[in-house]
Design an enzyme around this catalytic site. Structure first.
Site, PDB file in Angstrom:
ATOM      1  N   ASP A  67       0.837  -1.208   0.000  1.00 34.07           N
ATOM      2  CA  ASP A  67       0.000   0.000   0.000  1.00 34.07           C
ATOM      3  C   ASP A  67       0.875   1.263   0.000  1.00 34.07           C
ATOM      4  OD1 ASP A  67       0.900  -0.141   2.584  1.00 34.07           O
ATOM      5  OD2 ASP A  67      -1.070   0.102   3.523  1.00 34.07           O
ATOM      6  N   SER A  68       2.198   1.076   0.011  1.00 30.21           N
ATOM      7  CA  SER A  68       3.106   2.202  -0.232  1.00 30.21           C
ATOM      8  C   SER A  68       2.860   2.794  -1.616  1.00 30.21           C
ATOM      9  CB  SER A  68       4.568   1.746  -0.108  1.00 30.21           C
ATOM     10  OG  SER A  68       4.794   0.596  -0.902  1.00 30.21           O
ATOM     11  N   ASP A 106      -1.258  -6.064  -0.191  1.00 23.76           N
ATOM     12  CA  ASP A 106      -1.538  -5.423   1.101  1.00 23.76           C
ATOM     13  C   ASP A 106      -3.026  -5.144   1.251  1.00 23.76           C
ATOM     14  OD1 ASP A 106       0.579  -5.035   2.843  1.00 23.76           O
ATOM     15  OD2 ASP A 106       1.238  -3.159   1.908  1.00 23.76           O
ATOM     16  N   LYS A 136      -1.315  -9.268   3.025  1.00 26.23           N
ATOM     17  CA  LYS A 136      -0.538  -8.797   4.183  1.00 26.23           C
ATOM     18  C   LYS A 136      -1.381  -7.781   4.926  1.00 26.23           C
ATOM     19  CE  LYS A 136       3.216  -5.941   3.828  1.00 26.23           C
ATOM     20  NZ  LYS A 136       2.754  -4.733   4.565  1.00 26.23           N
ATOM     21  N   GLU A 138      -1.318  -5.167   8.653  1.00 22.06           N
ATOM     22  CA  GLU A 138      -0.478  -4.583   9.702  1.00 22.06           C
ATOM     23  C   GLU A 138      -1.100  -4.811  11.077  1.00 22.06           C
ATOM     24  OE1 GLU A 138       0.452  -0.480   8.885  1.00 22.06           O
ATOM     25  OE2 GLU A 138       1.207  -0.942   6.876  1.00 22.06           O
ATOM     26  N   GLU A 205       9.382  -4.130  10.314  1.00 14.60           N
ATOM     27  CA  GLU A 205       9.795  -2.854   9.712  1.00 14.60           C
ATOM     28  C   GLU A 205      10.268  -1.861  10.776  1.00 14.60           C
ATOM     29  OE1 GLU A 205       6.997  -0.970   7.029  1.00 14.60           O
ATOM     30  OE2 GLU A 205       8.256   0.819   6.850  1.00 14.60           O
TER      31      GLU A 205
HETATM   32  O1  KIV Z   1       3.552  -1.066   1.632  1.00 15.25           O
HETATM   33  C1  KIV Z   1       4.702  -1.524   1.550  1.00 15.25           C
HETATM   34  O2  KIV Z   1       5.431  -1.309   0.580  1.00 15.25           O
HETATM   35  C2  KIV Z   1       5.180  -2.355   2.650  1.00 15.25           C
HETATM   36  C3  KIV Z   1       6.627  -2.712   2.665  1.00 15.25           C
HETATM   37  C4  KIV Z   1       7.466  -1.531   2.896  1.00 15.25           C
HETATM   38  C5  KIV Z   1       6.918  -3.800   3.620  1.00 15.25           C
HETATM   39  O3  KIV Z   1       4.435  -2.697   3.504  1.00 15.25           O
END
Ligand code: KIV
Length: 289
Positions: A67-68, A106, A136, A138, A205
């Protein structure tokens, strides 16, 4: 081996050269760590587009549609505004552009925290619409029930502890976590809870190194570090960071290329050639037969 291949427009699947590889699986990644030891560290990078996935795929075990992409692709101030629609669209593109790595998508902020049922509905949508193998999410102990709920229902989950960017409003920034004993113990407890709940791997992280080392020794599943430790079972970076796309480089990033400079130079040359009418040239112009 060629690191690039074509998309078959009939099937939207990658048409690899020279020979197809069998796509890795979540169990194969989980089993890389045996009796606490990972002989071959796990390689993970973020990918957001089909072409990027094509170029990274042969080199990676895992491709993360992170989600970056909120900041990297959309210019958003954080990952908080990222939507499920964005993740589904980019996730599908990355699956179409890859044939070797396990693709993980994510779950964006607000799509899983309310209840295990909410998480299942939205994770199932991501699996159905993208073809990804896992999601994934958090959070630590508070998410353990949700991780167990999903994994018992056929959805592999990667955990994410330490600096959790979706919680930026609560954390107050992106500084490394675990500098107090209490916070360090909480992060280790979070990772243990996720592993017990069935997470197949855990991203660690932005933590001080001893925490990453302790977690890696404590949990049976692989740990994937970012700003954590070389002793994690694998590593991940945001691809654009390691390619030098941005001026701001977090301390934990190693810049392997300076893509921003290459793009700016190419754009400057193009602009000059348009202005002095040297582009398009004879090779780029159609003439009557
Ligand atoms: O969103 C993302 O890119 C991430 C990574 C930095 C682990 O969660």
């Amino acid at each position: 081996m060629s690191t690039t291949f074509q998309l078959d427009t009939a099937t939207s699947r990658a048409n690899p050269t020279p020979a197809p590889m069998k796509r890795l699986t979540v169990p194969a990644i989980r089993q890389r760590k045996k009796d606490g030891v990972t002989k071959e560290p796990i390689v993970m990078l973020t990918a957001y587009t089909a072409r990027q996935a094509q170029l990274l795929d042969a080199h990676c075990d895992l491709l993360l549609v992170g989600d970056s992409l909120g900041q990297v692709i959309y210019g958003l101030p954080s990952s908080v505004p990222v939507t499920l629609d964005m993740m589904a669209a980019h996730g599908a593109a990355v699956v179409r552009g890859s044939y070797h790595a396990v693709v993980i998508v994510d779950m964006p902020f607000g799509s899983y925290e309310a209840s295990p049922e909410q998480a299942f509905t939205n994770a199932a949508r991501l699996l159905k619409e993208t073809g990804c193998a896992a999601v994934k999410l958090e959070g630590g102990e508070a998410m353990a029930e949700t991780v167990a709920f999903l994994t018992r229902r056929g959805i592999p989950v990667m955990g994410h502890v330490g600096l959790t960017p979706q919680a930026v409003n609560q954390l107050g920034g992106y500084n490394a976590r675990g500098r107090t004993r209490a916070e360090a113990a909480k992060i280790v407890g979070d990772a243990r809870a996720l592993a017990e709940a069935g997470a197949f791997a855990i991203v660690i992280e932005g933590v001080v190194e001893p925490i990453a080392v302790e977690i890696t020794a404590a949990v049976p599943c692989p740990t994937i570090g970012i700003g954590a430790s070389a002793q994690c079972d694998g590593q991940v970076l945001v691809t654009e960071d390691m390619l030098g796309m941005f001026e701001r480089v977090p301390r934990f990033v190693k810049v392997y290329e300076n893509i921003a400079e290459t793009i700016a130079e190419a754009a400057a040359t193009y602009a000059r050639e348009v202005r002095d009418r040297s582009f398009p040239g004879v090779e780029q112009t159609y003439q009557p037969k």
